[in-house]
Enzyme design. Structure first.
Site, mmCIF file in Angstrom:
data_model
loop_
_atom_site.group_PDB
_atom_site.id
_atom_site.type_symbol
_atom_site.label_atom_id
_atom_site.label_comp_id
_atom_site.label_asym_id
_atom_site.label_seq_id
_atom_site.Cartn_x
_atom_site.Cartn_y
_atom_site.Cartn_z
ATOM 1 N N SER A 48 0.824 -1.202 0.000
ATOM 2 C CA SER A 48 0.000 0.000 0.000
ATOM 3 C C SER A 48 0.862 1.259 0.000
ATOM 4 O O SER A 48 1.684 1.463 -0.886
ATOM 5 C CB SER A 48 -0.960 -0.049 1.199
ATOM 6 O OG SER A 48 -1.969 0.922 1.086
ATOM 7 N N ASP A 204 -5.454 -4.234 -1.946
ATOM 8 C CA ASP A 204 -4.400 -3.811 -1.026
ATOM 9 C C ASP A 204 -3.590 -4.989 -0.493
ATOM 10 O O ASP A 204 -4.134 -5.949 0.047
ATOM 11 C CB ASP A 204 -5.073 -3.076 0.147
ATOM 12 C CG ASP A 204 -4.097 -2.272 0.984
ATOM 13 O OD1 ASP A 204 -2.982 -2.766 1.220
ATOM 14 O OD2 ASP A 204 -4.457 -1.164 1.400
#
Length: 342
Positions: A48, A204
């Site tokens: 991320s 993610d």
């Protein structure tokens, strides 16, 4: 044992950056101290926001340039919506139709521009050494989560599972876009495997490993791995920061609840590992000052406070950590060689 097994040099380190949305600004602050102290990153990884920072460092950005980028960034630009999403109840419809509120295209365009400014497009441009295992071939490793296959992806080396025969050919900006696709907030990346015609939903990387500090572990490490982990406050549990409050009322409450579930999974996955593998000795714990993961209306002043928090944490870590001081080590090495020619 921890660290890379590719060779020994004073000041060489592998760096692992935790994910955390806009809180990633603090990671830049911590890196700036390491850079000032003479540490030279070799292999970098992140999920991320951590993938964003790791990618830009891999592309050649120094700490001062990164600070300039984050201090002047309008984070609201990443809240891109299709025209139909701007209608009443559009956000709810977008979640049902596209599995996310925002499209993520604005972020990918921004990321690609920064990388191309340093002539980085695919992972071929980030090859560090040709003669080593894929684990150490690239300067950058990006963590993503394949929801379709229910598996962790370490990119680019897992690119063949997506139908990309040569990991070198994977687009770096696309890989980072995969890694930062916060569930519900951003639409997942839909990637079709051309060999199987199967569509993969990629989200993610923090869903499965938000702090992949294990990635560069080796039986006989030649230099250390330093992790940078985001915590809400120093006394927060080492598995992750304290949960952000869940909003109440309507669709906002549902979205907040889903985000809390995601945050819980992201924190729990890495907890056991960091507890059992010398967390304090290898990890810079950074206070994120209560800033939220998706606080995209963050002011420039608040962004700089996060940056300074990262600097303070890195300075404190280096004052107590059992890692070599590269500047001092080089000075000692030169002294041992005796005076140069006169």
């Amino acid at each position: 044992m921890t660290g890379s097994g590719a060779g020994s040099r004073n000041g060489y380190v592998d760096l692992v950056f935790e994910g955390g949305g806009v809180k990633g600004i603090a990671l830049v602050g911590a890196f700036s101290v390491l850079e000032e102290r003479g540490y030279e990153p070799q292999n970098m990884a992140g999920a991320s926001a951590g993938a964003i920072v790791a990618a830009l460092i891999s592309a050649g950005y120094d700490a001062e340039e990164l600070k300039e980028v984050v201090a002047n960034l309008d984070y609201d630009r990443f809240k891109d919506q299709a025209i139909e999403d701007r209608l009443p109840m559009g956000g709810t419809l977008s979640i049902l139709k596209d599995l996310g509120i925002y499209e993520g295209e604005a972020f990918e365009e921004w990321m690609r521009g920064l990388l191309e400014a340093r002539d980085v497009r695919t992972f071929r441009d980030l090859v560090r050494r040709e003669d080593v295992d894929l684990k150490y071939r690239y300067k950058l490793q990006v963590i993503a989560s394949d929801v379709t296959e229910r598996r962790l992806l370490v990119l680019p080396r897992d690119a063949p599972s997506l139908g990309i025969e040569r990991p070198d050919d994977l687009d770096v900006a696309r890989a980072v876009r995969m890694s930062m696709s916060i569930p519900i907030f951003f639409e997942p990346v839909r990637f079709t495997n051309r060999r199987t015609n199967q569509e993969h939903l990629i989200v993610d990387g923090g869903m499965l490993s938000n702090f992949p500090v294990w990635l560069f572990d080796a039986d006989e490490p030649q230099w250390p791995t330093i992790g940078m982990k985001l915590t809400r406050k120093p006394e927060a549990p080492i598995g992750g920061e304290l949960s952000e409050p869940v909003p109440r009322g309507g669709v906002t409450q549902v979205i907040g609840y889903l985000r809390s579930l995601v945050d819980t999974m992201m924190a729990a996955h890495d907890r056991l590992y960091v507890e059992q593998h010398n967390f304090d000795e290898r990890t810079i714990g950074i206070d994120t000052l209560g800033v939220g993961t998706t606080e995209f209306d963050l002011s420039p002043d608040r962004a700089l406070e996060l940056f300074d928090s990262g600097r303070a944490a890195a300075g404190e870590f280096l004052s107590r950590a059992a890692v070599a001081d590269p500047i001092r080590s080089r000075a000692v090495s030169r002294s041992a060689q005796g005076p140069g020619p006169t």
